[in-house]
Design a protein around this motif. Structure first.
Motif, PDB file in Angstrom:
ATOM      1  N   ASP A 140       0.704  -1.202   0.094  1.00 40.62           N
ATOM      2  CA  ASP A 140      -0.237  -0.133  -0.254  1.00 40.62           C
ATOM      3  C   ASP A 140       0.842   1.271  -0.068  1.00 40.62           C
ATOM      4  O   ASP A 140       1.881   1.245   1.077  1.00 40.62           O
ATOM      5  N   MET A 141       0.325   1.895  -0.946  1.00 38.81           N
ATOM      6  CA  MET A 141       1.035   3.315  -0.967  1.00 38.81           C
ATOM      7  C   MET A 141      -0.254   4.563  -1.066  1.00 38.81           C
ATOM      8  O   MET A 141      -0.927   5.088  -1.454  1.00 38.81           O
ATOM      9  N   PRO A 142      -0.069   4.793   0.580  1.00 36.04           N
ATOM     10  CA  PRO A 142      -1.253   6.156   1.167  1.00 36.04           C
ATOM     11  C   PRO A 142      -0.857   7.134   0.276  1.00 36.04           C
ATOM     12  O   PRO A 142       0.200   7.923   0.268  1.00 36.04           O
ATOM     13  N   LEU A 143      -2.461   7.957  -0.030  1.00 34.39           N
ATOM     14  CA  LEU A 143      -2.193   9.172  -0.846  1.00 34.39           C
ATOM     15  C   LEU A 143      -3.883   9.727  -0.910  1.00 34.39           C
ATOM     16  O   LEU A 143      -4.359   9.464  -0.889  1.00 34.39           O
ATOM     17  N   PRO A 144      -2.823  11.082  -0.306  1.00 30.80           N
ATOM     18  CA  PRO A 144      -4.777  11.758  -0.062  1.00 30.80           C
ATOM     19  C   PRO A 144      -5.013  11.800  -1.344  1.00 30.80           C
ATOM     20  O   PRO A 144      -4.824  12.525  -2.719  1.00 30.80           O
ATOM     21  N   GLY A 145      -6.476  11.562  -2.044  1.00 31.12           N
ATOM     22  CA  GLY A 145      -7.385  10.846  -3.217  1.00 31.12           C
ATOM     23  C   GLY A 145      -7.149  10.024  -3.296  1.00 31.12           C
ATOM     24  O   GLY A 145      -7.972   9.689  -4.403  1.00 31.12           O
TER      25      GLY A 145
END
Length: 399
Positions: A45-50
């Motif tokens: 997982d690579m969390p990014l807003p949006g």
């Protein structure tokens, strides 16, 4: 704008196209859009807003996916199609954005739901067959050509990652206006001065050892056989020189180690294996010379953009795969032969001042032409083409 993105890749893994996908998403969300990404059941997982990630089911017996075409992609892409279709039914999207062969799913969904489609073209599909020695079947080649033509002619916007792919698009559709977005941000971080010394210590290399560094995958098209033969010539004249390679899966490293041994450079070659993307800058900082011996293909290697930011002399083969970005003003371009590559490496080692100046010019180019601001501006242009909206005057940069 709400975007349904289809990526037939293990997202995220530290390699070419997933890097490119990550930074494409980052730019789109920086521009205020949201992205629902449908992708393979592999990767971290690579969390990014949006960004929301939806992974397809893993077919039985498929535990990993290698780079390039493979039989495992058939069941994975079928599972990906199902997940993408469910997403398109579940929510209303404004556009479909597809990477690589995922465009086959994308254009079907775009037609069914009457949405504009963006084809993100990271490579030429027919060329992949030869680059990865997957098949020489004329039937399969014809199918891949038909698919590529379909993607190009049925998409409202096309992103290409190098000038040669833009030519490929125009050969199919002369009136097409593909948006060139080179993978500069996707290539990874820049080195921090001083990190390289710790790397040298880790591998038993002194600060004064002339060090040639290669980073990247160990696929056949990368030309590692050429590099090993070149280093045999280099160490004949510079026995203190060493070669360090950061990359390669365990089985690939074993094969490469045998190749290096046969070339007579086993004792002066260091293999680190695959390393996290975050560690690559410290290998670049440890280098006296960065090398890209790629011998086939036309896409610009992702590593080249990171090499530019490293401020080190770059030695690369004088082939289209490099010359779309590299010139004689910022690098040492050589004939694609062991002798040519060896001469280039020795030139860089023999004149550190000139080599340093090449690196400085390369770094300057990276900070201007290949900046993140320029990348986001090009992404904004692609979105405007997709939606048919005029590009705002002076558009570019992060919102």
């Amino acid at each position: 704008m709400r975007i349904l993105m289809i990526a037939p890749e293990p997202f995220f893994e530290p390699r070419g196209t997933p890097f490119s996908e990550y930074h494409r998403i980052r730019a789109l969300t920086d521009l205020g859009h949201t992205v629902d990404l449908v992708t393979y059941p592999f990767g971290r997982d690579m969390p990014l807003p949006g960004l929301r990630v939806f992974r397809c089911l893993r077919p039985p017996f498929v535990t990993r996916i290698k780079i390039g075409p493979s039989m495992a992609k058939i069941p994975l892409d079928l599972a990906l199609s199902l997940t993408a279709f469910r997403r398109a039914l579940a929510e209303r999207y404004d556009a479909i954005h597809s990477h690589e062969e995922g465009a086959l799913i994308g254009i079907v969904l775009a037609a069914l739901f009457r949405r504009p489609h963006l084809y993100d073209m990271h490579s030429s599909l027919p060329q992949q067959l030869s680059n990865f020695s997957f098949s020489r079947s004329r039937v399969l080649l014809a199918v891949f050509r038909w698919m590529e033509r379909l993607f190009i002619t049925r998409s409202q916007a096309i992103i290409v990652i190098c000038p040669q792919l833009a030519e490929t698009v125009r050969q199919v559709a002369p009136d097409a206006t593909p948006v060139l977005i080179e993978n500069a941000p996707g290539s990874g971080g820049a080195p921090v001065a001083g990190q390289g010394l710790r790397t040298r210590q880790e591998f038993g290399l002194s600060a004064s050892t002339p060090l040639v560094v290669y980073t990247g995958t160990f696929e056949a098209y990368q030309g590692l056989d050429l590099l090993f033969s070149a280093m045999a010539v280099v160490t004949g004249q510079r026995p203190d020189a060493r070669l360090l390679l950061a990359g390669g899966r365990p089985e690939q490293v074993e094969r490469a180690r045998e190749q290096a041994h046969r070339a007579g450079i086993g004792a002066v070659t260091v293999f680190t294996g695959e390393r996290p993307a975050e560690e690559i800058p410290q290998f670049l900082d440890a280098a006296d010379v960065l090398v890209s011996p790629r011998s086939t293909g036309t896409n610009t290697p992702l590593k080249i953009y990171q090499y530019l930011r490293a401020g080190r002399p770059i030695v690369a083969t004088r082939l289209l795969t490099h010359t779309q970005v590299l010139t004689d003003d910022i690098s040492i371009l050589t004939e694609p032969s062991a002798e040519g590559l060896a001469q280039g490496i020795m030139q860089a080692l023999a004149d550190p001042a000139a080599a340093l100046e090449l690196g400085r010019r390369a770094s300057t180019l990276a900070e201007t032409k290949y900046s993140y601001e320029a990348y986001v501006g090009r992404t904004r242009q692609a979105v405007a083409q997709l939606t048919g909206e005029p590009l705002p005057a002076g558009a570019g940069g992060v919102r």
